[in-house]
Design an enzyme around this catalytic site. Structure first.
Site, PDB file in Angstrom:
ATOM      1  N   CYS A 159      36.138  34.106  78.102  1.00 55.73           N
ATOM      2  CA  CYS A 159      35.279  35.233  77.716  1.00 55.73           C
ATOM      3  C   CYS A 159      35.165  36.269  78.819  1.00 55.73           C
ATOM      4  CB  CYS A 159      33.894  34.724  77.337  1.00 55.73           C
ATOM      5  SG  CYS A 159      32.735  36.035  76.899  1.00 55.73           S
ATOM      6  N   CYS A 164      36.019  38.199  75.615  1.00 52.52           N
ATOM      7  CA  CYS A 164      34.990  39.091  75.087  1.00 52.52           C
ATOM      8  C   CYS A 164      34.775  40.339  75.935  1.00 52.52           C
ATOM      9  CB  CYS A 164      33.660  38.348  74.972  1.00 52.52           C
ATOM     10  SG  CYS A 164      33.777  36.702  74.247  1.00 52.52           S
ATOM     11  N   LYS A 167      37.903  42.689  76.163  1.00 54.52           N
ATOM     12  CA  LYS A 167      38.143  43.124  74.776  1.00 54.52           C
ATOM     13  C   LYS A 167      37.156  44.212  74.356  1.00 54.52           C
ATOM     14  CE  LYS A 167      35.827  41.219  71.843  1.00 54.52           C
ATOM     15  NZ  LYS A 167      36.159  40.035  71.101  1.00 54.52           N
ATOM     16  N   TYR A 265      40.803  36.940  64.430  1.00 51.46           N
ATOM     17  CA  TYR A 265      39.981  38.058  64.885  1.00 51.46           C
ATOM     18  C   TYR A 265      40.491  38.600  66.223  1.00 51.46           C
ATOM     19  CZ  TYR A 265      37.401  35.002  68.163  1.00 51.46           C
ATOM     20  OH  TYR A 265      37.061  34.166  69.185  1.00 51.46           O
ATOM     21  N   GLU A 269      41.567  42.445  66.616  1.00 55.37           N
ATOM     22  CA  GLU A 269      40.873  43.247  67.631  1.00 55.37           C
ATOM     23  C   GLU A 269      41.869  43.896  68.590  1.00 55.37           C
ATOM     24  OE1 GLU A 269      36.587  40.900  67.998  1.00 55.37           O
ATOM     25  OE2 GLU A 269      38.271  40.272  69.258  1.00 55.37           O
ATOM     26  N   HIS A 541      14.838  55.425  59.919  1.00 52.63           N
ATOM     27  CA  HIS A 541      15.676  56.453  59.310  1.00 52.63           C
ATOM     28  C   HIS A 541      15.968  57.560  60.311  1.00 52.63           C
ATOM     29  CE1 HIS A 541      17.352  58.721  55.987  1.00 52.63           C
ATOM     30  NE2 HIS A 541      16.664  59.779  56.390  1.00 52.63           N
ATOM     31  N   GLU A 546      19.068  50.423  58.267  1.00 57.24           N
ATOM     32  CA  GLU A 546      18.026  50.533  57.249  1.00 57.24           C
ATOM     33  C   GLU A 546      18.536  50.203  55.847  1.00 57.24           C
ATOM     34  OE1 GLU A 546      16.467  54.410  56.167  1.00 57.24           O
ATOM     35  OE2 GLU A 546      18.260  55.372  56.996  1.00 57.24           O
TER      36      GLU A 546
END
Length: 566
Positions: A159, A164, A167, A265, A269, A541, A546
């Site tokens: 990682c 991670c 990446k 993934y 990615e 908002h 939302e």
């Protein structure tokens, strides 16, 4: 306790005191915090050795020696079974967390360590640090096998070094490239022809030589946390000419036209951010995209990536890689075959390969631990370690965490959480287990994908379609309206369990900043929120998040989930 000598051997004598005492408190008779600690041990009926530093001739020398040993100059300074606990707050905290007595009752054994952790990645380090903080004697074994082109690193695991973190940074670089184009629609005079500079962005990885000295160490318990590494497929030229993501993140040169083999993934990615940096990218898919994730979401991601200019070759498997030209990058011809037997061939500068993960658990069990009871400990077919709900293997004192264990999320935060909780169970009377279901994660493809809990396929398989209500809608982020980006590519979905008051068991979102959106809802799902809880929440908002407070279209209704304007 004999008085400490006033000669130059104060530190040595202090070390001897610590080693010879079950509970040792360095104190001062005038200190109220010292009195609290001594009263606590008295109430617990624990015999302790007390050295009152203001009553011995060389108390200041002892205090200086303690500072050198522990980094703590203040009193009380408490040691249990040779391990430094800390001061008053540390002692009271250990008691409140019900681990003080466990530390005291833990007898020193003939083992070298209380715990040996094999693997210095995120999960292994988390377990080792937690156990050490709880007063245990801990050792951590770590070694990174270099890739064929020599990529390796030190502590921290995939990682931090080649996963991670790099990446996400490269993904951000790609986003900035897209934003430059959008900026023109917001009035910014951005010059044409801006190009990305790979050399300025690349990561530097340092490799350290290994001495190769063989050592043998024993421990009461072992935690296997070796993670996983890419393994090259049995394809001519793959090992010689292809690279993995481990290598990609430390390339010194721009990879050029790139083929990504596989549709995990990680592969998507990598393909996504390389395309975002302006490179020609092709992805060779053997079967489906994002195996293990919600397949409706995977399909939308694939469509979006194709619209971004990424080419998908599917279903197709590689058969050989041939070098045509040396260089940085070089040039290679890749041969593959579609499922109908048709041959595929094309030329690339870089071939990135990540097909299957190589598990090292069975090797390490034999060479580092000398455990002879491996029955049912690992799945010999796929190499994953088989554990129960407590992460215990069939060997009583051997445990597994992280990517190496079977049928669990292969995610860094999961390994960290499992490691910490396991260490607490091994070192205290804690019974808390890791929750492997309500786990939030994000795939950092060009259109980010965040999810928690069950995919729609897995929810149907477990609960039956008749027991599920699926709420969904497309949405368009406000910032996408000015540059007129696709108004129906972003998507939100909640999977709800009808018999349990529409408890939300699956959360899925496709859109910008999906990770930031998903993390907050993970807390709600952890405590068992329902669809009504979402409906009762007032949204912020204008935000993408939302949309989850206004979902009202169900798949069962058959109504169109596309945006229809204001």
């Amino acid at each position: 306790m004999p008085p400490v000598s006033q000669n130059g051997g104060v530190k040595s004598l202090v070390t001897d005191q610590i080693a010879q005492s079950r509970v040792l408190v360095y104190s001062k008779t005038t200190c109220p915090f010292c009195a609290k600690v001594k009263d606590l041990f008295k109430s617990l009926k624990i015999d302790i050795v007390v050295v009152e530093l203001n009553k011995v001739d060389n108390g200041s020398d002892i205090q200086n020696a303690l500072f050198e040993i522990t980094g703590q100059r203040t009193v009380p300074n408490v040691f249990i079974n040779g391990q430094h606990l800390g001061g008053c707050d540390d002692t009271l905290k250990a008691h409140s967390e019900q681990r003080l007595m466990a530390m005291i009752s833990s007898e020193r054994s003939s083992y070298d360590y209380d715990l040996i952790v094999i693997g210095g990645g995120s999960g292994g380090l988390a377990a080792a640090k937690e156990a050490a903080d709880l007063g245990k004697r801990v050792a951590c074994f770590d070694y990174v096998q270099p890739t064929p082109i020599g990529t390796t690193w030190g502590l921290g695991g995939t990682c931090v070094n080649v996963g991670c973190i790099p990446k996400k940074l490269m993904h951000q670089a790609a986003i900035l490239g897209h934003n430059l184009g959008d900026a023109r629609h917001f009035g910014w005079d951005v010059p044409e022809g801006i190009k990305h500079n790979w050399e300025k962005m690349k990561n530097e990885i340092q490799a350290k030589n290994k001495k190769g000295v063989v050592i043998e160490k024993t421990a009461k318990d072992f935690i296997l946390a070796m993670g996983e590494r890419p393994r090259y497929p049995d394809v001519p030229g793959a090992k010689e000419y292809a690279i993995t993501s481990d290598d990609l993140f430390s390339l010194k040169y721009c990879p050029g036209k790139t083929l990504c083999i596989g549709a995990s993934y990680v592969s998507l990615e990598c393909g996504g951010f390389l395309n975002g940096l302006g490179l020609d990218v092709t992805i060779m898919v053997r079967s489906i995209l994002l195996r293990g994730f919600d397949q409706q979401m995977a399909g939308i991601i694939g469509d979006h990536m194709e619209n971004q200019g990424i080419k998908f070759i599917r279903p197709c498997i590689p058969e050989k890689i041939v070098k045509l030209e040396d260089g940085e990058p070089g040039r290679y011809r890749v041969h593959g075959r579609y499922c109908d037997g048709t041959e595929y061939t094309d030329e690339f500068n870089t071939v990135r390969d990540l097909l299957t993960a190589e598990m090292l658990s069975h090797i390490l069990m034999e060479t580092l631990i000398n455990v002879y009871y491996k029955r049912n400990m690992s799945n010999l077919k796929n190499g994953f370690v088989v554990v129960d709900e407590k992460e215990q293997t069939s060997v009583q004192n051997v445990y597994g965490i992280g990517d190496i264990i079977e049928d669990k999320p292969e995610l860094t935060p999961v390994a960290i959480q499992a490691g910490r909780l396991l260490a607490r169970r091994l070192c205290t009377d804690s019974t808390a287990l890791c929750d492997y279901i309500n786990v939030a994660t994000t795939v950092f493809t060009p259109l980010e994908y965040g999810c928690i809990g069950y995919s729609e396929e897995d929810a149907i398989k477990k609960y039956g379609e008749e027991n599920l209500e699926v709420y969904h809608t497309n949405f368009q982020p406000l910032e996408w309206t000015v540059p007129k980006l696709d108004e129906n590519i972003c998507y939100a979905k909640l999977i709800c369990l009808i018999p349990e008051k529409e408890k939300v068991i699956g959360f899925h979102v496709l859109g910008p900043n999906a990770g930031e959106i998903t993390q907050g809802y993970a807390v709600a799902m952890k405590v068992g929120c329902t669809k009504q809880d979402f409906d009762d929440t007032i949204g912020i908002h204008p935000t993408c998040s939302e949309i989850f407070t206004t979902l009202d279209v169900t798949k069962r209704s058959g109504k169109d989930a596309a945006q229809a304007g204001c």
